[in-house]
Design an enzyme around this catalytic site. Structure first.
Site, PDB file in Angstrom:
ATOM      1  N   CYS A  88      48.607  36.944  36.643  1.00  0.00           N
ATOM      2  CA  CYS A  88      47.400  37.147  37.464  1.00  0.00           C
ATOM      3  C   CYS A  88      47.499  36.341  38.753  1.00  0.00           C
ATOM      4  O   CYS A  88      48.180  35.309  38.809  1.00  0.00           O
ATOM      5  CB  CYS A  88      46.145  36.701  36.720  1.00  0.00           C
ATOM      6  N   ASP A  89      46.786  36.809  39.759  1.00  0.00           N
ATOM      7  CA  ASP A  89      46.648  36.028  40.982  1.00  0.00           C
ATOM      8  C   ASP A  89      45.327  36.395  41.645  1.00  0.00           C
ATOM      9  O   ASP A  89      44.914  37.557  41.608  1.00  0.00           O
ATOM     10  CB  ASP A  89      47.791  36.295  41.951  1.00  0.00           C
ATOM     11  N   SER A  90      44.667  35.392  42.226  1.00  0.00           N
ATOM     12  CA  SER A  90      43.358  35.614  42.853  1.00  0.00           C
ATOM     13  C   SER A  90      43.336  35.119  44.294  1.00  0.00           C
ATOM     14  O   SER A  90      43.967  34.112  44.631  1.00  0.00           O
ATOM     15  CB  SER A  90      42.257  34.885  42.071  1.00  0.00           C
TER      16      SER A  90
END
Length: 221
Positions: A88-90
């Protein structure tokens, strides 16, 4: 036994999965995010859209951990376990600019001066890799998607911004805020998936799992 590997060091993502009944294995990637985005931009002929940028980074993190697991002389699971892995990456989008983690306290403070009383969009990319040996599409098949949620920030005073930055929390999270921690009082409302703002969208992850033929309850401990 079916196990999920979380390719992230984020305690918020881990806590979110645990609260939903999933006890993941954790392996952290060492991806150079700036280098990944530069390479992707050069290949694509320009800057990436924020929705695409977080997905590119999520994929890079997941794929690096997949390679690490393949090279690991001491497997993280038993011989009978089957693995699915999610990276994941935000990032926060504000005025068309994409913001990851602040560089330092001054950067975090400047961001909050720009964010207060306004709204931004928190994008979280997810990349799911199916490592089961008997997977229909073959081991290593992958699917991805991005969760995007509008976040409305309170109109903080300078004193409130200074006090929040002094806690150190904004320095370690995308967009310089949390909705599930010390930053919670400063988020007035959200439009979209709360879990995506925390860092991992459970509804999106469920949808990606379904694409691989896995039901959510199969992961619950």
């Amino acid at each position: 036994m079916l196990r999920l590997v979380l390719a992230s060091r984020s305690p918020a993502r881990l806590a979110t999965l645990r609260a939903a009944g999933v006890e993941p294995l954790v392996r952290v990637s060492g991806v150079d995010e700036d280098a990944v985005l530069r390479d992707a931009a050069s290949q694509g002929g320009g800057l990436l859209d924020p929705v695409d940028a977080v997905l590119v980074l999520a994929r890079a993190k997941a794929e690096e951990v997949v390679r690490a697991l393949a090279a690991d002389a001491a497997p993280v699971v038993g011989a009978d376990d089957a693995l699915l892995l999610v990276g994941c990456d935000s990032m926060l989008e504000l005025d068309g600019e994409v913001l990851g983690k602040p560089a330092d306290a001054d950067d975090a403070r400047a961001r909050w001066h720009a964010m207060r009383g306004r709204a931004g969009v928190l994008h979280t990319g997810h990349w799911l890799v199916d490592l089961r040996s008997g997977a229909a599409a073959g081991p290593g098949a992958a699917v991805g998607g991005t969760s995007s949620t509008t976040v409305h920030f309170a109109d903080l005073s300078d004193e409130e911004i200074d006090a929040y930055v002094a806690t150190g929390e904004p320095l370690h999270v995308a967009g310089a805020f949390t909705v599930d921690g010390l930053g919670g009082p400063y988020v007035e409302r959200i439009e979209g998936d709360h879990h995506g703002v925390v860092g991992i969208s459970l509804p999106l992850l469920r949808s990606l799992l379904r694409e691989t033929g896995v039901a959510w309850h199969e992961l619950r401990s």
